[in-house]
Design a protein around this motif. Structure first.
Motif, PDB file in Angstrom:
ATOM      1  N   HIS A  63       6.293  70.979  29.686  1.00  0.00           N
ATOM      2  CA  HIS A  63       6.871  69.677  29.345  1.00  0.00           C
ATOM      3  C   HIS A  63       8.313  69.537  29.811  1.00  0.00           C
ATOM      4  O   HIS A  63       8.730  68.460  30.254  1.00  0.00           O
ATOM      5  CB  HIS A  63       6.773  69.444  27.834  1.00  0.00           C
ATOM      6  CG  HIS A  63       7.341  68.145  27.377  1.00  0.00           C
ATOM      7  ND1 HIS A  63       8.671  67.981  27.056  1.00  0.00           N
ATOM      8  CD2 HIS A  63       6.764  66.928  27.185  1.00  0.00           C
ATOM      9  CE1 HIS A  63       8.884  66.727  26.692  1.00  0.00           C
ATOM     10  NE2 HIS A  63       7.753  66.073  26.759  1.00  0.00           N
ATOM     11  N   GLY A 247       1.453  68.192  30.800  1.00  0.00           N
ATOM     12  CA  GLY A 247       2.836  68.456  30.414  1.00  0.00           C
ATOM     13  C   GLY A 247       3.828  68.060  31.478  1.00  0.00           C
ATOM     14  O   GLY A 247       4.956  67.650  31.170  1.00  0.00           O
ATOM     15  N   ARG A 251       5.508  62.759  29.330  1.00  0.00           N
ATOM     16  CA  ARG A 251       6.647  63.224  28.530  1.00  0.00           C
ATOM     17  C   ARG A 251       6.693  62.436  27.230  1.00  0.00           C
ATOM     18  O   ARG A 251       6.391  61.243  27.205  1.00  0.00           O
ATOM     19  CB  ARG A 251       7.954  63.064  29.306  1.00  0.00           C
ATOM     20  CG  ARG A 251       7.947  63.791  30.668  1.00  0.00           C
ATOM     21  CD  ARG A 251       7.714  65.284  30.523  1.00  0.00           C
ATOM     22  NE  ARG A 251       7.552  65.977  31.780  1.00  0.00           N
ATOM     23  CZ  ARG A 251       8.490  66.704  32.371  1.00  0.00           C
ATOM     24  NH1 ARG A 251       9.692  66.802  31.821  1.00  0.00           N
ATOM     25  NH2 ARG A 251       8.238  67.323  33.506  1.00  0.00           N
TER      26      ARG A 251
END
Length: 398
Positions: A63, A247, A251
């Motif tokens: 992420h 990821g 977001r």
């Protein structure tokens, strides 16, 4: 308070998250010794719970990847997380199979081949290491998690075909064709998520005037819903590549603050479950020690190979030491061991001591401050007041 206390380091210099994981491991072991759970790895819901924790950890690892960092060292990172991971896993597996002559140890080599992004994030505070080396290690740690999980799928099939595992146990996949089928399913799931995300962002982008302060954008809500749904669905069949790719794309925006506690909590739960499984089964200290030392040495060898062939300009000694001794195992190694335990009994009994061995080797390096043996600090020199020069004292014209 709460999980925010796990940030930073203790007065002894150890990352708090690592100390908390050790406490969770000990608590889980104590619980296992008191309750004596039987065959926990085959309990209903065990595999799904392991997949759920793994999906949370993988999403968290990709992420926060900075695309600018990826672009600056794209060739190095690509080689590290593809060829580098394969070489590491092969070296570790070769040592284990030659040492103990057990084909299932092919899988154990991959289970500890990745670098834990949680631990890396907690140890990236050395001013003698260049920002470039820190970026390479952080991106390496983020991307090699899904790679090692996919390799585990493939190598577990190889191990079963060579007679490993108990009779009658199914493998993760029946053959190589099923591995590619699983890969296509992962890509298809990611494509679906990407299409839904594109639709959500396109809709929220035409909402008219600017939103009022404090109102969460619809795109953030859509991201949260998509990620939660994906994690819950992907955990069922270990569709880890879809989670890792998501990821990179989706977001969480204003909900990002909840991701770090979620990953930390998954790490602590996995550590506690590891302790329970270790306490309820046999622990293989010798095999775990060899596995841990092999993983640590393989990281050093791969770093030297990649730095010699690919990195220009050459890395300094502190940078090489930071990358070469950067091996750390965490949530992915723990969860891979827990997920493999039903098919290969004794996996946790080997991987558990290996994780401890790798951690001790890494923090021994940190304590010894190997990166201070040579090389100046990369931190900018402080600006001190100095006497004015004759040029500075010269009056301005006019």
């Amino acid at each position: 308070m709460g999980l925010s206390l796990l940030r930073g380091r203790t007065s002894a210099g150890l990352p708090r998250i690592v100390v908390a994981a050790c406490v969770a491991l000990a608590a889980g072991a104590a619980l296992g010794l008191l309750t004596h759970p039987q065959d926990l790895a085959h309990a209903p819901g065990y595999q799904y719970a392991a997949g759920l924790l793994l999906a949370i950890g993988l999403y968290g690892s990709t992420h926060d990847v900075d695309f600018a960092e990826v672009r600056r060292s794209l060739k190095v990172v690509l080689v590290a997380v593809t060829v580098g991971v394969v070489i590491k896993a092969s070296l570790i597996a070769t040592v284990m199979v030659l040492a103990f002559d057990r084909p299932e140890y092919l899988v154990l080599g991959i289970a500890v081949a990745q670098i834990d992004p949680l631990s890396v994030a907690a140890t990236q505070r050395n001013d003698r290491v260049s920002p470039r080396a820190k970026a390479i290690l952080s991106v390496w740690a983020a991307f090699d998690d899904p790679m090692t999980v996919l390799l585990t799928v493939y190598f577990s099939a190889l191990a079963v075909r060579h007679g490993a595992g108990p009779a009658g146990e199914g493998s993760v996949v029946a053959d190589t064709a099923a591995v590619f089928g699983d890969l296509l399913l992962n890509l298809g799931l990611f494509a679906l998520v990407a299409a839904l995300w594109w639709a959500a962002t396109a809709w929220s982008g035409h909402r008219g005037p600017a939103r009022r302060p404090g109102i969460r954008p619809p795109a953030d809500l859509a991201a949260l819903a998509l990620v939660v749904a994906l994690v819950l669905f992907a955990a069922q069949d270990m569709m880890v590549l879809a989670v890792a790719l998501t990821g990179l794309l989706v977001r969480l925006g204003r909900f990002r603050a909840g991701l770090e506690p979620a990953v930390a909590l998954a790490f602590l739960i996995a550590s506690a479950v590891l302790g329970v499984v270790l306490a309820s089964g046999e622990v293989f200290l010798r095999e775990g020690l060899v596995l841990g030392v092999s993983a640590f040495a393989a990281q050093l060898l791969v770093t030297l190979l990649i730095s010699r062939l690919l990195v220009r300009p050459r890395l300094t000694w502190p940078d090489l030491a930071h990358l070469g001794f950067g091996q750390q195992n965490g949530i992915t190694a723990i969860l891979l061991a827990l997920a493999l335990e039903p098919r290969f009994p004794g996996t946790v009994g080997v991987v558990g001591p290996a994780i401890v061995t790798v951690g001790l080797l890494h923090h021994t390096f940190q304590w010894a401050r190997v990166d201070r043996w040579r090389g100046p600090s990369t931190a900018p020199e402080p600006q001190h007041a100095s006497a004015p020069t004759s040029q500075e004292l010269k009056p301005e014209p006019g």
